[in-house]
Design a protein around this motif. Structure first.
Motif, PDB file in Angstrom:
ATOM      1  N   THR A  63      57.598  68.853  55.369  1.00 26.37           N
ATOM      2  CA  THR A  63      59.030  69.023  55.603  1.00 26.37           C
ATOM      3  C   THR A  63      59.818  68.685  54.356  1.00 26.37           C
ATOM      4  OG1 THR A  63      59.208  66.782  56.476  1.00 26.37           O
ATOM      5  CG2 THR A  63      58.922  68.544  58.092  1.00 26.37           C
ATOM      6  N   ASP A  64      60.973  69.324  54.253  1.00 25.91           N
ATOM      7  CA  ASP A  64      61.896  68.983  53.177  1.00 25.91           C
ATOM      8  C   ASP A  64      62.746  67.792  53.644  1.00 25.91           C
ATOM      9  OD1 ASP A  64      64.027  69.941  54.759  1.00 25.91           O
ATOM     10  OD2 ASP A  64      64.330  71.738  53.556  1.00 25.91           O
ATOM     11  N   PRO A  65      63.642  67.279  52.813  1.00 17.86           N
ATOM     12  CA  PRO A  65      64.435  66.112  53.219  1.00 17.86           C
ATOM     13  C   PRO A  65      65.358  66.360  54.411  1.00 17.86           C
ATOM     14  CG  PRO A  65      64.492  66.363  50.837  1.00 17.86           C
ATOM     15  CD  PRO A  65      63.835  67.589  51.394  1.00 17.86           C
ATOM     16  N   PHE A  66      65.556  67.630  54.775  1.00 16.28           N
ATOM     17  CA  PHE A  66      66.451  67.961  55.875  1.00 16.28           C
ATOM     18  C   PHE A  66      65.713  68.269  57.167  1.00 16.28           C
ATOM     19  CE2 PHE A  66      68.103  69.227  51.776  1.00 16.28           C
ATOM     20  CZ  PHE A  66      69.221  68.410  51.702  1.00 16.28           C
ATOM     21  N   GLY A  67      64.383  68.114  57.153  1.00 12.66           N
ATOM     22  CA  GLY A  67      63.585  68.355  58.346  1.00 12.66           C
ATOM     23  C   GLY A  67      63.100  69.784  58.505  1.00 12.66           C
ATOM     24  N   ASN A  68      63.320  70.645  57.506  1.00 17.46           N
ATOM     25  CA  ASN A  68      62.803  72.010  57.571  1.00 17.46           C
ATOM     26  C   ASN A  68      61.309  71.994  57.305  1.00 17.46           C
ATOM     27  OD1 ASN A  68      65.309  73.517  57.967  1.00 17.46           O
ATOM     28  ND2 ASN A  68      65.818  72.719  55.945  1.00 17.46           N
ATOM     29  N   GLY A  98      56.521  62.139  47.176  1.00 18.25           N
ATOM     30  CA  GLY A  98      57.390  61.751  48.277  1.00 18.25           C
ATOM     31  C   GLY A  98      57.553  62.781  49.377  1.00 18.25           C
ATOM     32  N   VAL A  99      56.809  63.876  49.322  1.00 12.82           N
ATOM     33  CA  VAL A  99      56.909  64.896  50.361  1.00 12.82           C
ATOM     34  C   VAL A  99      56.203  64.398  51.621  1.00 12.82           C
ATOM     35  CG1 VAL A  99      56.310  67.272  50.998  1.00 12.82           C
ATOM     36  CG2 VAL A  99      57.032  66.744  48.647  1.00 12.82           C
ATOM     37  N   ALA A 114      47.923  65.989  48.292  1.00 14.01           N
ATOM     38  CA  ALA A 114      47.879  64.705  47.583  1.00 14.01           C
ATOM     39  C   ALA A 114      48.952  64.647  46.505  1.00 14.01           C
ATOM     40  CB  ALA A 114      46.488  64.488  46.978  1.00 14.01           C
ATOM     41  N   GLU A 115      49.078  65.709  45.736  1.00 11.64           N
ATOM     42  CA  GLU A 115      50.074  65.754  44.658  1.00 11.64           C
ATOM     43  C   GLU A 115      51.493  65.717  45.213  1.00 11.64           C
ATOM     44  OE1 GLU A 115      51.380  68.624  40.945  1.00 11.64           O
ATOM     45  OE2 GLU A 115      49.322  68.749  41.710  1.00 11.64           O
ATOM     46  N   MET A 116      51.737  66.496  46.242  1.00 12.00           N
ATOM     47  CA  MET A 116      53.086  66.529  46.829  1.00 12.00           C
ATOM     48  C   MET A 116      53.410  65.206  47.535  1.00 12.00           C
ATOM     49  SD  MET A 116      53.174  70.487  48.185  1.00 12.00           S
ATOM     50  CE  MET A 116      54.778  70.380  48.973  1.00 12.00           C
TER      51      MET A 116
END
Length: 123
Positions: free
Chosen positions: A111-116, A91-92, A85-87
């Motif tokens: 996932t991170d912004p790069f799809g990892n 925007g995660v 919920a926090e993440m």
């Protein structure tokens, strides 16, 4: 939030040979050795006293995860639902709601912004 890195996965051709190398040659400890069905074996090792383990992954089980985007990295949290919920509020992106894993704890993937992709595990 996330408290520590649980494990990172490497692919090995033979888990028993890898286990002998890490334990007998390097002096590491066997941490977890769990079987999920006839093929999947979750086997991890770590230096004595270390928090983070190395999972000795079978290519036939883990290769799908260790392609571009799949990191094989597990991170720990005491409350997976609250952390999600926090993440999420930050925007995660998550693959879905936390769910009970076959071994009984709750987990989900983000996932991170790069799809990892990372495995978020309660514990």
């Amino acid at each position: 939030m996330i408290t520590h890195l649980h494990s990172a996965t490497i692919l090995v051709g033979d888990q028993e040979e890898a286990l002998r190398f890490y334990v007998s040659t390097l002096g590491w400890e066997k941490r977890e050795d769990l079987r999920f069905g006839p093929v999947h074996r979750f086997l991890s090792v770590a230096p004595p006293g270390a928090v983070t383990s190395i999972v000795l992954g079978q290519p036939e089980v883990y290769a799908r995860e260790l392609v571009p985007g799949g990191t094989g990295i597990t991170v720990m949290t005491p409350d997976v639902a609250a952390t999600q919920a926090e993440m999420s509020a930050r925007g995660v992106r998550f693959a879905g709601q936390p769910q009970a894993m076959p071994w009984g704890t709750k987990a989900t993937w983000f996932t991170d912004p790069f799809g990892n992709e990372y495995f978020l595990l309660e514990g």
